[in-house]
Every structure is written in structure tokens, then in C-alpha cells.
Design an enzyme around this catalytic site. Sequence first.
Site, PDB file in Angstrom:
ATOM      1  N   GLY A   1      34.459  47.860  37.847  1.00 54.04           N
ATOM      2  CA  GLY A   1      34.371  47.604  36.413  1.00 54.04           C
ATOM      3  C   GLY A   1      34.845  48.837  35.677  1.00 54.04           C
ATOM      4  O   GLY A   1      35.077  49.891  36.284  1.00 54.04           O
TER       5      GLY A   1
ATOM      6  N   ARG B   1      34.926  54.337  32.878  1.00 54.64           N
ATOM      7  CA  ARG B   1      35.104  55.397  31.886  1.00 54.64           C
ATOM      8  C   ARG B   1      36.031  54.945  30.764  1.00 54.64           C
ATOM      9  O   ARG B   1      36.739  55.743  30.161  1.00 54.64           O
ATOM     10  CB  ARG B   1      35.664  56.658  32.541  1.00 54.64           C
TER      11      ARG B   1
ATOM     12  N   ARG C   1      45.082  53.746  25.110  1.00 52.60           N
ATOM     13  CA  ARG C   1      46.330  53.097  25.516  1.00 52.60           C
ATOM     14  C   ARG C   1      46.499  51.804  24.732  1.00 52.60           C
ATOM     15  O   ARG C   1      45.526  51.141  24.352  1.00 52.60           O
ATOM     16  CB  ARG C   1      46.356  52.813  27.017  1.00 52.60           C
TER      17      ARG C   1
ATOM     18  N   ASP D   1      42.627  45.781  41.479  1.00 53.78           N
ATOM     19  CA  ASP D   1      41.997  46.006  40.176  1.00 53.78           C
ATOM     20  C   ASP D   1      42.907  46.809  39.245  1.00 53.78           C
ATOM     21  O   ASP D   1      42.569  47.000  38.070  1.00 53.78           O
ATOM     22  CB  ASP D   1      40.656  46.723  40.337  1.00 53.78           C
ATOM     23  N   ASN D   2      44.062  47.261  39.750  1.00 53.79           N
ATOM     24  CA  ASN D   2      45.026  47.979  38.920  1.00 53.79           C
ATOM     25  C   ASN D   2      46.256  47.147  38.598  1.00 53.79           C
ATOM     26  O   ASN D   2      47.236  47.692  38.066  1.00 53.79           O
ATOM     27  CB  ASN D   2      45.474  49.273  39.622  1.00 53.79           C
TER      28      ASN D   2
END
Length: 458
Positions: A91, A94, A180, A253-254
Site C-alpha cells: 500500500g 509514504r 507527481r 505494484d509499480n
Amino acid sequence: MPVSPQAYRSSTALTEIADFIADPVAPADFPQTIIRFRNDRAAAEIGLETLTDAEWTAHLGRFQPLPDTLPGPFAMRYHGHQFRHYNSDLGDGRGFTFAQMTARDGRLLELGTKGSGQTPYSRSGDGRLTLKGGVREILATEMLEALNVPTSRTLSIIETGEALHRGDEPSPTRSAVMVRMSHGHIRIGSFQRLAFERDEAGMKRLVSYVLRYFYGEDSEDPVRLLTLVAQRTATLAARYMAAGFVHGVLNSDNINVTGESFDYGPWRFAPTWDPEFIAAYFDHSGLYALARQPEAIQWDVMQLASSLRLIAESDPLIAALEGFATTYQQEIVTAILWRLGLTPRGGTEDRALVQTFERALRESQASLDRTYFDLFGGQVPDHYDETWNGLRDLIEPYVPRRARDDAYWQGAPESMLIDEVEAIWAPIAERDDWTMLHDKVARVRAMGRALADPVAAA
């Protein structure tokens, strides 16, 4: 004064699925907020370029909500395979998503953070980002954007005044919070979590959400989603290869289901066409080496297909997966011809040229950036040795995609190799001198203008 809501087209789409895909969180309270990088070019795409520095800090450093968008930050929930090992303890640890808005090109864009504090998924981490990590993110995204790779954009870096301790760089080191701008933050791992939890209702809602807001289709068809994701991610893989870029951590997850690259940790650009070149020192097996990236991304898309079996039959999903290889073979040719500044001719001629070019690169171990620079528009310099003779014959009939009339072609090629990245960071660390960074960003953007298609550059 806060930004006027009339400056941008706001969205609250994420609230439709936040109940099962994310958790509301609060940002850290930083000791200070000093703007170090402000990307007004990207901000103009969503109507935020007119913010004063005080407003910029308030919204992108203190995270006061932007009017009429999300009510507060959301940390995304997901699982994922990390170096092929399934991890259900993931999850946003940060970061969070805190705003959505429709860009001037019609895409739904999200503002997400890195280094904004701890969340329920931080585990033992402090939820912070080093300033050096923020600088590296700027350099990665600017270079990839210039090289025509679909990428998130680094919108803001704000130094936050904390001393961080890290095992992989001198400590204590300076801290920052990054924002971002990305075409969504739904990962393959988001679907893996729902499959793991056997949440059929949530899976159907997420499929519909992604198709509607990120692909512009009014559909609930999981096979259609897989088809589109396979095409987009194959295109991403091809453009990574043409750019000589190694992401370093292509875990599921990326991988964004919009096919946009994001989340840059141990990235590098390869100096030569070295298939075994890696970016992450901990990638001992070379799983995510330069030449294995298409395979790695395809494997991740296979995990999406496996997850979608919760609500779809296997056979049509398997058929949709076949689109990855087909698209990749088309897109690698397109991407390399684009980087060479050539107008495609179509068919076997293009494939033969690209294969010959790749073979010459591999045999010569010439600089990737210098070679692309020298050959742009179809010229093979006389001083190139006999390794390039086959390419000389094949490239002769090609028409340049654009002329070499930009001032960029009178200088030297821009690169983003690791030694220069470290050299750009050194004066910031030693004497707070940001000149090299800002000069580099300006030069990379100039390169991007020189490479861009003529219509886009006009």
C-alpha cells in the site's frame, strides 16, 4: 488566498471507489517548506501555473485541499509481486493521492505524493523522501518525457527540513516532499489485492472505473480492460528499450494500468546496448535488466489476467494477453525509428532496419546517446566503421521525420548517465547550489523540442 476553482476542471472520481481501494490519511507536519523545483510547464496543463509561491507551498507542501476536488488525501491499498514473490503487506507507505483534475487534453490526471508522511501501510518506514531521491525523480521524468516515454511528471519538490537516516546514502541527509502528476495511480497490484480477498463486487467496480475514467469507455468488460492494458504496457516497454532506460523495480505494484511509467527508485539509463545492464544493486539475478524488461512487464500483465479470472473466463483473457507480444513487436520498431528521426516506410523494411541497427549497437558497444544523435534523420557518419555498413544501405531510402535545423544538433547529445546524476547532486549537497540541476532540465527540455514531431513542436 487559495487557488480559484475556475482555474482548472476539478474531479472527485476517486471518491466513487475510495471505500474499498484507499484509506483517508493526513499529511505530515513538516518543520519547513522551501520550494526547490516548481514545474510550471506541467502545472499549465491543469491550470495551476498561476499559483503564487505561497499558494504552491500551501497546496503542494502543506496539502491544504484544492477547491472542488478530493476532500483530502487517500493512501491507495494494493498487493503485488516483488521480484516474483507475492506480498500482501503493501500500500502507499509514504505517499497519497490528494487531487484529481481533467487536463486540457481531456485526460484525468491525479496529484500524488512521495515523502508526505506515514500511512497505515508504512510498516517500519518513516514515510519520508530524501531530497536526493526527489532530485533523481526530476531527472528521470524530465529525460523520459523528452524521449517520448509515457511518464508521470515531477510537478513539485519542496524541502521539508528534517534529517533522515538511510542505509544507502550518507546520513543524516536532507528531506523533501514530492508531488507527481500522473494519469492515475491504479496498479496491477490494486487488482491483485481484490483477487486475493475474493472481492468480486469490488473487482467489477474497479474494472468499470478504470475503463470509464482512464480509457474513456463506458464498459464493465474485464477482457476489454486487459486488452487495453496489454497494449499500453507493451508500448511502454518498447519505449523503455528505445530510450535505453532501466526502471529497476518492475514489480506488479509499480505497473500503472494506464501504461504510464512512474515511481522511480533505482533507475538508470544504459550507456551502451548491454542486455544485462541493471539499475538496482539488489537485482542479483538480473530479473529487471535492460533486455528483460519487456518480459518482466508482460509477466506483470499476466498477473492482472490471473486476477481478472475472479470475474471472467480464462480463454478470452488468454487471448487478450496475446496482444502484448503483437503490440510490442510493432511498437519497438516505431519507437526506434522515432528516436532515429525517420519516417516509417512500413512492413519488412522497417523491421530489417531496426534489427540491423540493434545488431550494430550490440557489436560496436557504441554510446547509445551519441549514436542516436549522430544517426538522427538517416545519416551514418563516415567515421563509423564497417560494423555500420549494413545499416548504411538500409537507411538510405528513408525520409527524415524532421530536419536537423534545431540548435540542439549543433552541440552534443544529452545523456542522463549515473555519473552525471551524481555530479548534479554534489553541489546541492555541498553548498546548496542548484545551478547544475536547473541547467540540465533546460537542456533536456531543449532536446525534447528538437526530437518532437513537427506538429507537436509548432
